[in-house]
Motif scaffolding. Structure first.
Motif, short mmCIF file in Angstrom:
data_model
loop_
_atom_site.label_atom_id
_atom_site.label_comp_id
_atom_site.label_asym_id
_atom_site.label_seq_id
_atom_site.Cartn_x
_atom_site.Cartn_y
_atom_site.Cartn_z
N LYS A 42 0.83 -1.21 0.00
CA LYS A 42 0.00 0.00 0.00
C LYS A 42 0.86 1.26 0.00
N ILE A 43 2.07 1.17 0.54
CA ILE A 43 2.96 2.32 0.61
C ILE A 43 3.72 2.51 -0.70
N ALA A 44 4.22 1.42 -1.28
CA ALA A 44 5.01 1.49 -2.50
C ALA A 44 4.12 1.89 -3.67
N ASP A 45 4.62 2.75 -4.51
CA ASP A 45 3.83 3.21 -5.65
C ASP A 45 4.05 2.39 -6.91
N LYS A 46 4.86 1.35 -6.81
CA LYS A 46 5.11 0.48 -7.95
C LYS A 46 5.52 -0.90 -7.44
N PRO A 47 5.52 -1.91 -8.30
CA PRO A 47 5.95 -3.25 -7.88
C PRO A 47 7.40 -3.23 -7.41
N LEU A 48 7.69 -4.07 -6.42
CA LEU A 48 9.05 -4.15 -5.91
C LEU A 48 9.31 -5.53 -5.35
N TRP A 49 10.59 -5.82 -5.15
CA TRP A 49 10.96 -7.10 -4.54
C TRP A 49 10.67 -7.03 -3.05
N SER A 50 10.14 -8.10 -2.53
CA SER A 50 9.86 -8.21 -1.10
C SER A 50 11.14 -8.54 -0.34
N PRO A 51 11.18 -8.16 0.93
CA PRO A 51 12.32 -8.60 1.75
C PRO A 51 12.29 -10.12 1.88
N GLU A 52 13.40 -10.70 2.30
CA GLU A 52 13.44 -12.13 2.59
C GLU A 52 12.86 -12.30 3.99
N PHE A 53 11.94 -13.23 4.14
CA PHE A 53 11.30 -13.46 5.43
C PHE A 53 11.71 -14.81 5.99
N ILE A 54 11.90 -14.86 7.28
CA ILE A 54 12.19 -16.11 7.98
C ILE A 54 11.36 -16.09 9.27
N SER A 55 10.81 -17.24 9.63
CA SER A 55 10.01 -17.30 10.85
C SER A 55 10.93 -17.33 12.07
N LEU A 56 10.41 -16.90 13.17
CA LEU A 56 11.18 -16.89 14.42
C LEU A 56 11.61 -18.30 14.80
N ALA A 57 10.72 -19.27 14.62
CA ALA A 57 11.05 -20.66 14.95
C ALA A 57 12.20 -21.17 14.08
N SER A 58 12.17 -20.85 12.79
CA SER A 58 13.25 -21.28 11.89
C SER A 58 14.57 -20.62 12.25
N HIS A 59 14.50 -19.35 12.61
CA HIS A 59 15.71 -18.64 12.98
C HIS A 59 16.32 -19.23 14.26
N MET A 60 15.49 -19.49 15.24
CA MET A 60 15.98 -20.08 16.49
C MET A 60 16.56 -21.47 16.23
N ALA A 61 15.93 -22.24 15.36
CA ALA A 61 16.44 -23.57 15.04
C ALA A 61 17.80 -23.49 14.35
N SER A 62 17.99 -22.46 13.53
CA SER A 62 19.29 -22.33 12.85
C SER A 62 20.40 -21.92 13.82
N LEU A 63 20.03 -21.28 14.92
CA LEU A 63 21.02 -20.88 15.92
C LEU A 63 21.34 -21.99 16.92
N ALA A 64 20.41 -22.90 17.09
CA ALA A 64 20.56 -23.95 18.10
C ALA A 64 21.51 -25.04 17.62
N ALA A 65 22.19 -25.63 18.56
CA ALA A 65 23.09 -26.73 18.23
C ALA A 65 22.34 -28.04 18.08
N LEU A 66 21.10 -28.09 18.57
CA LEU A 66 20.32 -29.32 18.52
C LEU A 66 19.22 -29.21 17.48
N ALA A 67 18.82 -30.34 16.91
CA ALA A 67 17.73 -30.37 15.95
C ALA A 67 16.41 -30.52 16.67
N ARG A 68 15.36 -29.95 16.12
CA ARG A 68 14.04 -30.06 16.71
C ARG A 68 13.49 -31.47 16.52
#
Length: 74
Positions: A42-68
């Motif tokens: 709604k803010i952008a006046d033309k088409p644009l690339w979206s930011p890259e999104f990552i979920s909080l759960a995925s981010h925490m899993a990538s930081l953890a030494a253990l697998a879920r």
């Protein structure tokens, strides 16, 4: 009254403009991403690339030494 995600989208647009697509954002879930993308579009006046999104759960899993562990319920 401006909603929180609309405020964040406006702030990021003011700071980065069309370069907003270069960002990586950590959001709580997919639903939040949908509302954020809507607010940004709604803010952008033309088409644009979206930011890259990552979920909080995925981010925490990538930081953890253990697998879920997977659910064993059948």
């Amino acid at each position: 009254m401006q909603k929180f995600l609309e405020s964040v989208a406006a702030d990021l647009w003011a700071r980065y403009g069309e370069r907003v697509g270069e960002l990586k954002m950590i959001l709580p879930n997919t639903r939040t991403r949908i509302f954020f993308v809507d607010a940004l579009s709604k803010i952008a006046d033309k088409p644009l690339w979206s930011p890259e999104f990552i979920s909080l759960a995925s981010h925490m899993a990538s930081l953890a030494a253990l697998a879920r562990a997977h659910s064993i319920a059948a």
